[in-house]
Structures are given as C-alpha cells and as structure tokens.
Design a protein around this motif. Sequence first.
Motif, PDB file in Angstrom:
ATOM      1  N   ARG A  66       0.436  -1.068  -0.243  1.00 45.17           N
ATOM      2  CA  ARG A  66      -0.212  -0.035  -0.261  1.00 45.17           C
ATOM      3  C   ARG A  66       0.772   1.191   0.164  1.00 45.17           C
ATOM      4  N   GLU A  67       1.597   1.532   0.803  1.00 40.53           N
ATOM      5  CA  GLU A  67       2.567   2.100   0.827  1.00 40.53           C
ATOM      6  C   GLU A  67       3.288   2.693  -0.541  1.00 40.53           C
ATOM      7  N   TRP A  69       1.371   3.022  -3.609  1.00 47.96           N
ATOM      8  CA  TRP A  69       0.660   2.999  -4.400  1.00 47.96           C
ATOM      9  C   TRP A  69       0.591   4.881  -3.439  1.00 47.96           C
ATOM     10  N   ASP A  70       0.687   5.107  -2.281  1.00 51.02           N
ATOM     11  CA  ASP A  70       0.106   5.841  -1.823  1.00 51.02           C
ATOM     12  C   ASP A  70       1.393   7.181  -2.290  1.00 51.02           C
ATOM     13  N   LYS A  71       2.881   6.573  -2.571  1.00 52.09           N
ATOM     14  CA  LYS A  71       4.084   7.156  -3.183  1.00 52.09           C
ATOM     15  C   LYS A  71       3.062   7.279  -4.306  1.00 52.09           C
ATOM     16  N   LEU A  72       2.746   6.613  -4.951  1.00 54.74           N
ATOM     17  CA  LEU A  72       2.417   7.168  -6.560  1.00 54.74           C
ATOM     18  C   LEU A  72       1.616   7.648  -6.968  1.00 54.74           C
ATOM     19  N   LEU A  73       0.298   7.877  -6.391  1.00 56.51           N
ATOM     20  CA  LEU A  73      -0.603   8.557  -5.848  1.00 56.51           C
ATOM     21  C   LEU A  73       0.206  10.015  -5.666  1.00 56.51           C
ATOM     22  N   ALA A  74       0.832  10.542  -4.792  1.00 54.73           N
ATOM     23  CA  ALA A  74       1.889  11.988  -4.688  1.00 54.73           C
ATOM     24  C   ALA A  74       2.581  12.157  -5.385  1.00 54.73           C
ATOM     25  N   THR A  75       3.346  11.253  -5.739  1.00 51.56           N
ATOM     26  CA  THR A  75       4.289  11.234  -7.182  1.00 51.56           C
ATOM     27  C   THR A  75       3.553  12.362  -8.528  1.00 51.56           C
ATOM     28  N   ALA A  76       2.753  11.411  -8.630  1.00 51.21           N
ATOM     29  CA  ALA A  76       1.664  11.772 -10.139  1.00 51.21           C
ATOM     30  C   ALA A  76       0.723  13.133  -9.716  1.00 51.21           C
ATOM     31  N   LEU A  77       0.988  13.783  -7.867  1.00 51.76           N
ATOM     32  CA  LEU A  77       0.137  15.217  -7.738  1.00 51.76           C
ATOM     33  C   LEU A  77       1.276  15.938  -7.384  1.00 51.76           C
ATOM     34  N   GLU A  78       2.650  15.836  -7.163  1.00 50.36           N
ATOM     35  CA  GLU A  78       3.032  16.478  -7.400  1.00 50.36           C
ATOM     36  C   GLU A  78       4.002  16.959  -8.624  1.00 50.36           C
ATOM     37  N   VAL A 113       2.751 -15.706  -5.595  1.00 53.15           N
ATOM     38  CA  VAL A 113       1.827 -14.811  -6.626  1.00 53.15           C
ATOM     39  C   VAL A 113       1.338 -14.556  -6.147  1.00 53.15           C
ATOM     40  N   LEU A 114      -0.674 -14.885  -6.244  1.00 51.92           N
ATOM     41  CA  LEU A 114      -1.523 -14.002  -5.480  1.00 51.92           C
ATOM     42  C   LEU A 114      -1.729 -12.959  -5.073  1.00 51.92           C
ATOM     43  N   ASP A 115      -0.833 -12.636  -3.905  1.00 47.27           N
ATOM     44  CA  ASP A 115      -0.460 -12.084  -3.529  1.00 47.27           C
ATOM     45  C   ASP A 115      -0.025 -10.950  -4.137  1.00 47.27           C
ATOM     46  N   MET A 116       1.204 -10.675  -5.151  1.00 46.34           N
ATOM     47  CA  MET A 116       1.755 -10.332  -4.864  1.00 46.34           C
ATOM     48  C   MET A 116       0.548  -9.740  -6.467  1.00 46.34           C
ATOM     49  N   ASN A 117      -0.029 -10.308  -7.628  1.00 46.57           N
ATOM     50  CA  ASN A 117      -0.982 -10.401  -8.703  1.00 46.57           C
ATOM     51  C   ASN A 117      -1.838  -9.384  -7.949  1.00 46.57           C
ATOM     52  N   LEU A 118      -2.675  -9.790  -7.702  1.00 51.91           N
ATOM     53  CA  LEU A 118      -3.904  -8.769  -6.931  1.00 51.91           C
ATOM     54  C   LEU A 118      -3.864  -8.346  -6.153  1.00 51.91           C
ATOM     55  N   ASP A 119      -3.311  -8.150  -4.469  1.00 48.16           N
ATOM     56  CA  ASP A 119      -2.755  -7.175  -4.015  1.00 48.16           C
ATOM     57  C   ASP A 119      -2.266  -5.378  -5.129  1.00 48.16           C
ATOM     58  N   ALA A 120      -1.375  -5.896  -5.586  1.00 49.91           N
ATOM     59  CA  ALA A 120      -1.648  -4.368  -5.985  1.00 49.91           C
ATOM     60  C   ALA A 120      -2.836  -3.589  -7.073  1.00 49.91           C
ATOM     61  N   HIS A 123      -5.141  -2.369  -3.924  1.00 50.95           N
ATOM     62  CA  HIS A 123      -4.180  -1.012  -3.479  1.00 50.95           C
ATOM     63  C   HIS A 123      -4.093   0.133  -4.638  1.00 50.95           C
ATOM     64  N   SER A 124      -4.696  -0.009  -5.750  1.00 47.31           N
ATOM     65  CA  SER A 124      -4.482   1.024  -7.143  1.00 47.31           C
ATOM     66  C   SER A 124      -6.215   1.359  -6.672  1.00 47.31           C
ATOM     67  N   TYR A 125      -7.136   1.136  -6.795  1.00 45.66           N
ATOM     68  CA  TYR A 125      -8.293   1.318  -6.276  1.00 45.66           C
ATOM     69  C   TYR A 125      -8.312   1.901  -4.846  1.00 45.66           C
ATOM     70  N   GLN A 126      -7.554   1.503  -4.336  1.00 43.32           N
ATOM     71  CA  GLN A 126      -8.308   2.412  -2.570  1.00 43.32           C
ATOM     72  C   GLN A 126      -7.264   3.518  -2.715  1.00 43.32           C
ATOM     73  N   THR A 127      -6.842   4.143  -3.493  1.00 39.07           N
ATOM     74  CA  THR A 127      -5.936   4.784  -3.746  1.00 39.07           C
ATOM     75  C   THR A 127      -6.416   5.887  -4.634  1.00 39.07           C
ATOM     76  N   VAL A 128      -5.811   5.522  -6.125  1.00 36.41           N
ATOM     77  CA  VAL A 128      -6.323   6.188  -7.491  1.00 36.41           C
ATOM     78  C   VAL A 128      -7.489   6.015  -7.970  1.00 36.41           C
ATOM     79  N   LEU A 129      -7.432   5.391  -7.857  1.00 33.83           N
ATOM     80  CA  LEU A 129      -9.439   5.397  -7.572  1.00 33.83           C
ATOM     81  C   LEU A 129     -10.307   5.843  -6.749  1.00 33.83           C
ATOM     82  N   LYS A 130     -10.119   6.582  -5.583  1.00 32.26           N
ATOM     83  CA  LYS A 130     -10.822   7.184  -4.842  1.00 32.26           C
ATOM     84  C   LYS A 130     -10.160   8.025  -5.144  1.00 32.26           C
ATOM     85  N   TYR A 131      -8.722   8.599  -5.720  1.00 29.84           N
ATOM     86  CA  TYR A 131      -8.723  10.311  -6.221  1.00 29.84           C
ATOM     87  C   TYR A 131      -9.907  10.299  -7.130  1.00 29.84           C
ATOM     88  N   MET A 132      -9.571   9.413  -8.204  1.00 27.41           N
ATOM     89  CA  MET A 132     -10.355  10.026  -9.761  1.00 27.41           C
ATOM     90  C   MET A 132     -11.351  10.885  -8.979  1.00 27.41           C
TER      91      MET A 132
END
Length: 257
Positions: A66-67, A69-78, A113-120, A123-132
């Motif tokens: 999750r952290e 994705w928090d950084k990715l969103l913050a970087t895009a906005l900054e 494998v599941l944790d990597m592929n699904l968790d990402a 997290h994108s929904y709970q950060t980037v989608l929420k922002y949108m």
Amino acid sequence: MDRLKGKVAIITGAAGGICHKASELFCQEGAKIVMCDIDPHVEEKCAEIVAAGGQAVAVVGDASQRETWDKLLATALENYGTVDICVNGAARFAVGEFAGDWDTLTVEKLHAVLDMNLDAVLHSYQTVLKYMIDNEIRGNFLNFSSSTALSWNGSGFSSYPISKAAIQNGTLNMVKKVSPKTGIRFNCLAPNFVWTPKTAYLYEDPRISAWFKSVTPFPTLGMPEDSAWAMVYLCSDEAKYINGVVLPTDGGWLTCN
C-alpha cells in the motif's frame, strides 16, 4: 503523436518488457507518466525516456504494498497535478522458485503469486481510483489478464493463470460497480507469450519454442510493442466507449485453443 496528450498515467512493472515499451509509447503520444517497478533499473529506463524528450518520473517500489501506491499517487500529483490512467502491469510469474502444478504447488508458492498480482490491483483502487472519484475524473484502469486465464494453459492448478483469471473477473465487476456512476473505465489486456529481456531464456529452450509454435497460429513470437500499442489505444480517448473488454494480444492463440 498526440493520442494521449494531456493525460497523466501511472504504469507499474515499467522497468522492462511490455510496460517499459508502453511507457515509451505513452510519452511519445503526449502523456506524462509515473513509472514504477521493484527493479531499481526503472530509474535508468525513466532517464532514457526523459533524455528522448518524454515527461516521466520513476518510483522504485513493490506494487503489492500500500505504501508504494500512496507514493505513486503523491508523485503524480506533485509532478503533474492529477492522474487519468492507471496501468496495473506489475506481476509475479509462476516460474522458477514459484513454479508448480496441482501435485507440487505449495500454499506458500501459491500465495507468493496471488498476493503480488491481486494486492497491487486492490491498492490501486483504494488510492488512485478513490482520488479519481473524489475529484470527478473520468479516468481509466488497464489491468493485465493473460491468455492463460482465457483458455486451457497446460496446467491443472497453477498460481499465475488463477491470479490472472481473478483479476479479469474483478475488473469486469468494477465495470458493473463503479462505471455507471463515475464514467471511469476498466479494461484488461490479455497477452500471450511475449519476448521480454526477463523471459528470453524461456524461448531459448527448444522444447518451449517448439511447443509455442505448435499452439500459436502465427509465425512469430509476440514482442512488447505488440501489446504496448494496444495499451495506447485502450487508454486513449479513441477508446472512450470501450469498457469491460478483455483484449487478447496473442497472435490468434485464443481462437485455436
């Protein structure tokens, strides 16, 4: 050259292969991008794109956390003030230490494998989608399924196709749940076997090469740009009425299997 002009995209898995080529093409088509990968080489790849005239910044991080994705969103906005596109390209393959079928696969390998592929994706929904949604942005998400999730792939119970089938199903559910009220689009790309620097060793194995040729009705192996151009289209306004699609980039593999 302006198919993505004015768009801001986050692209994970961008240090190599399909999503690195997509990063190049997105910038060529006018997008500003945030590239992410757990591989530190993503910074070098980003620098090459910038040197070629693209607008890009890099974040080294694990997309399953999750952290990151928090950084990715913050970087895009900054850097760019908004985000319109999210490409969930980061993935872990069921090869090497994570390989196994129903008779040898361990729970630990499965969840690696599941944790990597699904968790990402979550997290994108709970950060980037929420922002949108909060900012009434009609953006779009492009998730990665796989041809192995669409048809029999030679295994009985392998973690990678299972993870990709789950992503595909979840993407279509988001169309039903989110798109009607927001206008945000959700699509999937489903590549087949694609040559990348990290998978090149597989296709050097004559057994795998012969098998691939026997099941794919096309004389050449897919290259990263074959999928990356499809990504440009699906993320552009040319595809503004395309929602809930799973697009194979497979040389006809699905048709024949």
